[in-house]
Design a protein around this motif. Structure first.
Motif, mmCIF file in Angstrom:
data_model
loop_
_atom_site.group_PDB
_atom_site.id
_atom_site.type_symbol
_atom_site.label_atom_id
_atom_site.label_comp_id
_atom_site.label_asym_id
_atom_site.label_seq_id
_atom_site.Cartn_x
_atom_site.Cartn_y
_atom_site.Cartn_z
ATOM 1 N N ASN A 132 0.811 -1.215 0.000
ATOM 2 C CA ASN A 132 0.000 0.000 0.000
ATOM 3 C C ASN A 132 0.844 1.266 0.000
ATOM 4 O O ASN A 132 0.424 2.288 -0.536
ATOM 5 C CB ASN A 132 -0.981 -0.019 1.177
ATOM 6 C CG ASN A 132 -2.093 -1.029 0.926
ATOM 7 O OD1 ASN A 132 -2.361 -1.371 -0.223
ATOM 8 N ND2 ASN A 132 -2.715 -1.517 1.971
ATOM 9 N N THR A 135 1.649 1.491 -3.619
ATOM 10 C CA THR A 135 0.442 1.924 -4.335
ATOM 11 C C THR A 135 0.225 3.424 -4.193
ATOM 12 O O THR A 135 -0.051 4.125 -5.174
ATOM 13 C CB THR A 135 -0.793 1.173 -3.781
ATOM 14 O OG1 THR A 135 -0.596 -0.219 -4.001
ATOM 15 C CG2 THR A 135 -2.067 1.623 -4.448
ATOM 16 N N TYR A 168 -10.011 9.825 -1.115
ATOM 17 C CA TYR A 168 -11.307 9.254 -0.750
ATOM 18 C C TYR A 168 -11.088 7.865 -0.135
ATOM 19 O O TYR A 168 -10.408 7.028 -0.713
ATOM 20 C CB TYR A 168 -12.208 9.140 -1.992
ATOM 21 C CG TYR A 168 -13.644 8.945 -1.621
ATOM 22 C CD1 TYR A 168 -14.530 10.011 -1.589
ATOM 23 C CD2 TYR A 168 -14.122 7.692 -1.234
ATOM 24 C CE1 TYR A 168 -15.845 9.844 -1.201
ATOM 25 C CE2 TYR A 168 -15.431 7.514 -0.838
ATOM 26 C CZ TYR A 168 -16.284 8.601 -0.826
ATOM 27 O OH TYR A 168 -17.587 8.423 -0.420
HETATM 28 N N1 LIG Z 1 -4.676 -1.495 -8.081
HETATM 29 C C1 LIG Z 1 -3.765 -1.767 -7.195
HETATM 30 O O1 LIG Z 1 -2.624 -1.950 -7.564
HETATM 31 C C2 LIG Z 1 -4.109 -1.827 -5.738
HETATM 32 C C3 LIG Z 1 -3.087 -1.913 -4.801
HETATM 33 C C4 LIG Z 1 -3.441 -1.885 -3.446
HETATM 34 C C5 LIG Z 1 -4.772 -1.790 -3.094
HETATM 35 N N2 LIG Z 1 -5.730 -1.759 -4.064
HETATM 36 C C6 LIG Z 1 -7.147 -1.633 -3.712
HETATM 37 O O2 LIG Z 1 -7.235 -0.524 -2.855
HETATM 38 C C7 LIG Z 1 -8.311 -0.703 -1.956
HETATM 39 C C8 LIG Z 1 -7.843 -0.419 -0.551
HETATM 40 O O3 LIG Z 1 -6.953 -1.422 -0.119
HETATM 41 P P1 LIG Z 1 -6.447 -1.410 1.391
HETATM 42 O O4 LIG Z 1 -5.621 -2.626 1.563
HETATM 43 O O5 LIG Z 1 -5.879 -0.090 1.695
HETATM 44 O O6 LIG Z 1 -7.835 -1.595 2.112
HETATM 45 P P2 LIG Z 1 -8.214 -1.743 3.670
HETATM 46 O O7 LIG Z 1 -7.253 -1.015 4.511
HETATM 47 O O8 LIG Z 1 -8.473 -3.165 3.965
HETATM 48 O O9 LIG Z 1 -9.593 -0.985 3.627
HETATM 49 C C9 LIG Z 1 -10.450 -0.996 4.722
HETATM 50 C C10 LIG Z 1 -10.973 0.407 4.874
HETATM 51 O O10 LIG Z 1 -11.790 0.727 3.777
HETATM 52 C C11 LIG Z 1 -12.628 1.776 4.163
HETATM 53 N N3 LIG Z 1 -13.843 1.765 3.351
HETATM 54 C C12 LIG Z 1 -14.566 0.675 3.010
HETATM 55 N N4 LIG Z 1 -15.608 1.058 2.242
HETATM 56 C C13 LIG Z 1 -15.523 2.403 2.092
HETATM 57 C C14 LIG Z 1 -16.303 3.363 1.405
HETATM 58 N N5 LIG Z 1 -17.382 3.018 0.724
HETATM 59 N N6 LIG Z 1 -15.909 4.664 1.450
HETATM 60 C C15 LIG Z 1 -14.806 5.017 2.130
HETATM 61 N N7 LIG Z 1 -14.021 4.152 2.828
HETATM 62 C C16 LIG Z 1 -14.391 2.858 2.796
HETATM 63 C C17 LIG Z 1 -12.935 1.498 5.616
HETATM 64 O O11 LIG Z 1 -12.846 2.759 6.185
HETATM 65 P P3 LIG Z 1 -13.634 3.186 7.511
HETATM 66 O O12 LIG Z 1 -12.937 2.415 8.591
HETATM 67 O O13 LIG Z 1 -13.399 4.660 7.518
HETATM 68 O O14 LIG Z 1 -15.057 2.785 7.310
HETATM 69 C C18 LIG Z 1 -11.804 0.577 6.093
HETATM 70 O O15 LIG Z 1 -10.983 1.204 7.054
HETATM 71 C C19 LIG Z 1 -8.821 -2.119 -2.174
HETATM 72 O O16 LIG Z 1 -9.969 -2.017 -2.957
HETATM 73 C C20 LIG Z 1 -7.712 -2.795 -2.945
HETATM 74 O O17 LIG Z 1 -8.204 -3.794 -3.792
HETATM 75 C C21 LIG Z 1 -5.414 -1.786 -5.367
#
Ligand SMILES: NC(=O)c1ccc[n+]([C@@H]2O[C@H](COP(=O)([O-])OP(=O)(O)OC[C@H]3O[C@@H](n4cnc5c(N)ncnc54)[C@H](OP(=O)(O)O)[C@@H]3O)[C@@H](O)[C@H]2O)c1
Length: 365
Positions: A132, A135, A168
């Motif tokens: 992350n 990312t 966001y």
């Molecule tokens: N394309 C790429 O290369 C790549 C790389 C890394 C990650 N990603 C993507 O990035 C996203 C985030 O990954 P992560 O590991 O950082 O996730 P994470 O930490 O597991 O995300 C959990 C958090 O998401 C928030 N959340 C859930 N639904 C939400 C909404 N509708 N609006 C705002 N906040 C919301 C929640 O926040 P609250 O606690 O505030 O509710 C929770 O704290 C994932 O979808 C992942 O697939 C993509």
């Protein structure tokens, strides 16, 4: 006979288990890492539960691991046996010849995806960082084209340092690194959305304004904070689901740019079970005007940027960790039960969207 060790792998759609695998030797430019802690992300559930982008089983889980360098391959000069490192394993787990997941006792990684961990940081905390952090850095300083400062903290404010930038879903672990990086790069008008319980933390990480994404007045609140026409030119969607893109569309300038973290999820959560995921916004349900620019972020290919390949993990991250400008995420440590049970607990937490502002870390083995 080659030594073997335990790995946790998806064996078929909906089925995972502990397996024994042969210990690989590091090739040129690679290192063998003895993993102490591996992190879990939603993508691990996509692989395990729906077989997402899997070509061949078994697929060893895990995209991040922290541990100790056990062996170095030819030509590696940046790392030595015994170094404490944290590393990112790009996707390849679903292909027989691709990189193997980090959810195992030893894994071969490219030296350039590994960062040395300063003594002040524990390995379980270090395991929260790589995917992350990469990312966020890649999204901001490559995909959204913000200039990379010559050093962190930026010695002088960047051009347009007070332009509003939206993160966001900043409660996510990716969002937290984005806030810290923007702050260290000198940006002074960073607007974040997250649930209210994270607001105080996110301000300390660099958010100028924080709003609850569930608020019915979100767009108006953001517009008031932005001033002028109330629109934002640059946005990072740290969740990237149909619902989050729709909310961003309400506040993004028609000439603005948004970075989306693939895949795009149906609904508005990080884990969506069997619901569809997309590689681009379906044309018939795109809430963004055609004049906006959409950057589809694929972190697995970040090393196509030669500067990032040579600097991001080998130099920039170790410095940011040592200086405290990047704080690892909060750790949700799974160290009870068997290796398989720990991973099972992590998958359950992630698939049920039970993770909030912290990273799932599995003790290995
Ligand atoms: N394309 C790429 O290369 C790549 C790389 C890394 C990650 N990603 C993507 O990035 C996203 C985030 O990954 P992560 O590991 O950082 O996730 P994470 O930490 O597991 O995300 C959990 C958090 O998401 C928030 N959340 C859930 N639904 C939400 C909404 N509708 N609006 C705002 N906040 C919301 C929640 O926040 P609250 O606690 O505030 O509710 C929770 O704290 C994932 O979808 C992942 O697939 C993509």
């Amino acid at each position: 006979m080659a030594a073997t060790h335990t790995a946790i792998a998806a064996l078929a759609k909906g089925r995972f288990d502990a397996i024994q695998v042969e210990r690989a030797k590091p090739g040129a430019g690679e290192v063998l890492v003895k993993i102490a802690y591996a992190s879990m992300i939603a993508f691990d559930t996509y692989i395990t539960d729906v077989g997402f982008v899997v070509v061949d089983y078994p697929v060893i889980l895990g995209f991040n691991g922290a541990g100790t360098v056990a062996e170095i391959g030819a030509g590696v000069t940046s790392l030595a046996v015994g170094d404490r490192v944290t590393g990112f394993q790009p996707y390849g787990q679903g292909r027989k010849d691709g990189p193997k997941g980090t959810m195992q006792e030893f894994v071969v990684m490219s030296a350039f995806t590994c960062a040395k961990v300063p003594d002040s940081i524990a390995l379980d905390a270090a395991a929260t960082v790589p995917d992350n952090f990469i990312t966020s850095f890649y999204s901001l300083f490559d995909q959204l084209a913000l200039p990379i400062p010559t050093s962190f903290p930026a010695p002088s404010p960047p051009p347009n340092h007070d332009t509003p930038i939206l993160v966001y879903g900043a409660g996510s672990t990716t969002g937290q690194y984005a806030l810290q990086l923007l702050h260290a790069a000198g940006y002074t008008n960073v607007i974040a959305t997250a649930s209210a319980k994270h607001h105080a933390l996110l301000r300390t990480l660099g958010a100028t304004h924080v709003f609850d994404y569930a608020s019915p007045t979100l767009a108006a609140d953001i517009a008031r904070a932005v001033g002028g026409d109330g629109k934002i030119a640059l946005a990072l969607d740290a969740i990237t689901a149909e619902g989050t893109i729709a909310r961003i569309a309400e506040v993004l300038s028609p000439q603005g740019t948004v970075a989306l973290l693939l895949p795009i999820k149906a609904g508005d959560k990080v884990a969506v079970g069997e619901a569809p995921m997309y590689w681009e916004i379906p044309a018939d349900q795109n809430p963004l005007p055609a004049s906006t620019t959409v950057k589809y972020v694929r972190t697995f290919t970040y090393a196509q940027n030669e500067y990032l390949k040579n600097n991001l993990m080998p130099k920039i991250l170790p410095d940011l960790l040592a200086s405290g400008l990047i704080q690892p995420n909060r750790v949700r440590l799974l160290d009870q039960g068997t290796f398989k049970e720990r991973v099972g607990t992590g998958l359950d937490l992630l698939r049920n969207n039970k993770i909030s502002g912290e990273k799932v870390i599995v003790k290995v083995p």
